[in-house]
Design an enzyme around this catalytic site. Structure first.
Site, PDB file in Angstrom:
ATOM      1  N   GLY A 514      -8.684  -1.929   7.035  1.00  0.00           N
ATOM      2  CA  GLY A 514      -7.762  -0.884   6.615  1.00  0.00           C
ATOM      3  C   GLY A 514      -7.234  -1.107   5.207  1.00  0.00           C
ATOM      4  O   GLY A 514      -7.282  -2.215   4.665  1.00  0.00           O
ATOM      5  N   ILE A 515      -6.744  -0.047   4.588  1.00  0.00           N
ATOM      6  CA  ILE A 515      -6.077  -0.108   3.282  1.00  0.00           C
ATOM      7  C   ILE A 515      -4.590  -0.253   3.544  1.00  0.00           C
ATOM      8  O   ILE A 515      -3.981   0.597   4.202  1.00  0.00           O
ATOM      9  CB  ILE A 515      -6.348   1.163   2.463  1.00  0.00           C
ATOM     10  N   HIS A 516      -3.976  -1.312   3.023  1.00  0.00           N
ATOM     11  CA  HIS A 516      -2.578  -1.606   3.331  1.00  0.00           C
ATOM     12  C   HIS A 516      -1.706  -1.479   2.082  1.00  0.00           C
ATOM     13  O   HIS A 516      -2.108  -1.930   1.016  1.00  0.00           O
ATOM     14  CB  HIS A 516      -2.486  -3.033   3.885  1.00  0.00           C
ATOM     15  N   PRO A 517      -0.530  -0.864   2.164  1.00  0.00           N
ATOM     16  CA  PRO A 517      -0.001  -0.150   3.333  1.00  0.00           C
ATOM     17  C   PRO A 517      -0.291   1.347   3.238  1.00  0.00           C
ATOM     18  O   PRO A 517       0.044   1.986   2.240  1.00  0.00           O
ATOM     19  CB  PRO A 517       1.496  -0.408   3.229  1.00  0.00           C
ATOM     20  N   GLU A 521      -4.315   3.350   7.980  1.00  0.00           N
ATOM     21  CA  GLU A 521      -4.844   2.046   8.376  1.00  0.00           C
ATOM     22  C   GLU A 521      -4.628   1.743   9.858  1.00  0.00           C
ATOM     23  O   GLU A 521      -5.364   0.958  10.453  1.00  0.00           O
ATOM     24  CB  GLU A 521      -4.212   0.944   7.531  1.00  0.00           C
TER      25      GLU A 521
END
Length: 541
Positions: A514-517, A521
């Site tokens: 996932g791409i955080h934040p 995600e």
């Protein structure tokens, strides 16, 4: 051209019919050629007909034996057989909305002579608009802009918690917003006209109505009539908002046809209905600081996932929107004229004799839409429609029961009513008709987003539909339904829709970092199933 089999009695009947009419026809006996089975398979792909005889007249697919005799009895066959038949156009499109324009322009790119007829019958409040259809003028575009205006207001409120300090009271100016929106829409109207002109598509601002086979009457605003003929027609007339049929509804209520160009702030507003149009309009009106109430007959967002629909409603209540459940208006009465005026609404319970009254400045009806198919002369040429809904049944090639007439967009029976769907169907239809393409529009797993204050994006099946189709115990592997409620849900949903087209599974999601934040995600780290009953409250970041 008759694709036949020598032993088929239905094929024999058709060949005898053409012989009796003195018509020479090419006959291919599929049982007497080596590749007959392959030819029949290709015919099935092209026409969606697996049987013989399979008849084409002057490049128009007529159908089988029964359809050919029906066409003969109605006079359509004789019309098609006229070798010297010269039409004004290769294609006439009825309706200048997203789907109709896409189809017309694609056909023109493929070298065909095309006309678009588009005419907006004014709403009961007198509202009309330019070329482009519902989406551009009174739908998706102005709706999203007003939604954005409401989000900006919410951002102003939130900004104080992020350290922004300002003493001046901030207020919203309705007239400034609507003027900017209408200016933007006007530029889109002009760009559509320019695009048609560049592609040599003839655009006529007139109301189209069939008068006989292959012939249509166009009536302009002055009542002047002109007739045109075409080899093929595409019906893309779309839908218009429905009224309740109660005293005062058309006299005093508005619909989405009127809201986006309303010259004054609507004030205290009652929104009648629970469709996505109702909830979206109520949401942005509340976001602009207005007192908004939604009157709901039964459930929210019929056809959508109901758990998500109720979450949408719950957030809107926190947002300040009031709900009146299980009531329907029975009368709207004007108490004061003005901009806005004052209206009294009398409503009745759907569960008993109870009635209630309320005072509002504006009543916005969003109780569904009706197909614009009943007053365009379809009966004169034999095109079948669903008498109850007005929608047109078509095959998977968007072809009606009359071979040279096709239909796309919101007027189709059993199909999704979304602008991008109409555009895709229109382009592919033109390519099949004039470009030798075989690709059909895929109406499954179409993504969409409801632009309520907290956006709801979805793609594929609702939980209710998934259980009905696959049973509860089979719902935890391949992704067949995607639902998200959160900021920018539309942007998140678009990407996952592409993944679902590629056969997305739960395992593939688990394997994705996932791409955080971000809001999206969370979908790469889902561990708790609904069936487990465990708490899903987020802990940590």
């Amino acid at each position: 051209m008759v694709f036949s089999k020598s032993y088929c009695p239905h094929s024999t009947r058709v060949k005898e019919l053409f012989s009796s009419l003195g018509v020479e026809c090419n006959v291919l006996e599929l049982d007497r050629v080596d590749d007959g089975a392959d030819v029949q398979e290709v015919l099935s792909e092209i026409t969606n007909q697996r049987t013989v005889p399979n008849i084409f007249v002057n490049k128009v697919h007529v159908g089988g034996c029964d359809q050919t005799f029906q066409a003969h009895q109605s006079g359509l066959l004789q019309k098609l057989l006229q070798e010297d038949a010269s039409y004004d156009f290769d294609l006439i499109v009825l309706g200048g909305g997203s789907g109709g324009l896409a189809c017309a322009q694609e056909a023109a790119i493929l070298g065909k002579k095309v006309m678009v007829l588009d005419f907006v019958v004014p709403s009961p409040q007198g509202t009309s608009w330019g070329l482009g259809g519902t989406c551009v003028n009174v739908g998706c575009i102005p709706k999203k802009l007003m939604h954005q205006a409401a989000l900006l207001g919410q951002a102003l409120t939130d900004s104080r918690k992020f350290g922004w300090e300002y003493n001046q009271q901030v207020k919203h100016n309705w007239e400034t917003m609507t003027e900017a929106i209408q200016n933007h829409i006007g530029s889109l109207n002009w760009s559509y006209r320019l695009s048609l002109r560049e592609k040599s598509v003839v655009y006529i601002n007139s109301y189209g109505e069939f008068v006989e086979h292959h012939k249509i009457k166009a009536t302009n605003r002055k009542g002047q009539e002109t007739c045109y003929t075409a080899a093929k027609f595409v019906i893309a007339t779309g839908e218009r908002p429905r009224y309740l049929g109660i005293p005062g509804d058309k006299e005093y209520c508005i619909t989405s046809d009127d809201l986006f160009s309303l010259p004054y702030c609507p004030g205290k507003t009652l929104v009648v209905g629970a469709s996505y149009v109702a909830l979206e309009c109520a949401g942005f009106l509340a976001g602009l600081g207005l007192d908004v109430t939604i009157m709901v007959r039964s459930i929210l967002l019929r056809g959508f996932d109901q758990e998500m629909a109720e979450k949408v409603g719950s957030y809107m209540e926190q947002y300040g929107v009031k709900f009146i459940r299980k009531f329907v208006p029975v009368m709207v009465q004007q108490l004061e004229k003005g901009s806005p005026g004052k209206l009294k609404v009398v409503a009745k319970s759907t569960e008993g004799p109870e009635t209630m009254e309320g005072l509002y400045n504006t009543v916005l009806l969003a109780v569904g839409r009706d197909s614009c198919t009943r007053k365009i002369g379809l009966k004169k040429i034999g095109v079948k429609i669903n008498e109850q809904s007005g929608k047109i049944p078509v095959n998977d090639m968007e072809q009606t029961n009359v071979p040279y007439v096709y239909a796309i967009g919101d007027i189709l029976e059993g199909k999704i009513e979304l602008t991008p769907v109409a555009i895709q169907a229109g382009k592919l239809l033109a390519r099949r008709l004039f470009g030798g393409c075989l690709e059909k529009c895929d109406y499954t797993s179409v993504p969409t987003t409801v632009f309520t204050p907290l956006e709801y994006g979805c793609c594929g099946l609702s939980e209710e539909k998934a259980i009905e189709m696959y049973q509860k115990e089979n719902l935890e592997n391949r992704v067949i339904g995607f639902h998200i409620l959160g900021p920018s849900a539309g942007e998140v949903t678009q990407g996952f829709a592409a993944a679902m087209k590629c056969g997305l599974t739960k395992q593939l999601l688990d394997d994705t970092i996932g791409i955080h934040p971000t809001c999206g995600e969370i979908l790469t780290s889902l561990e708790i199933t609904k069936a487990s009953g465990r708490d899903i409250t987020q802990k940590g970041c």
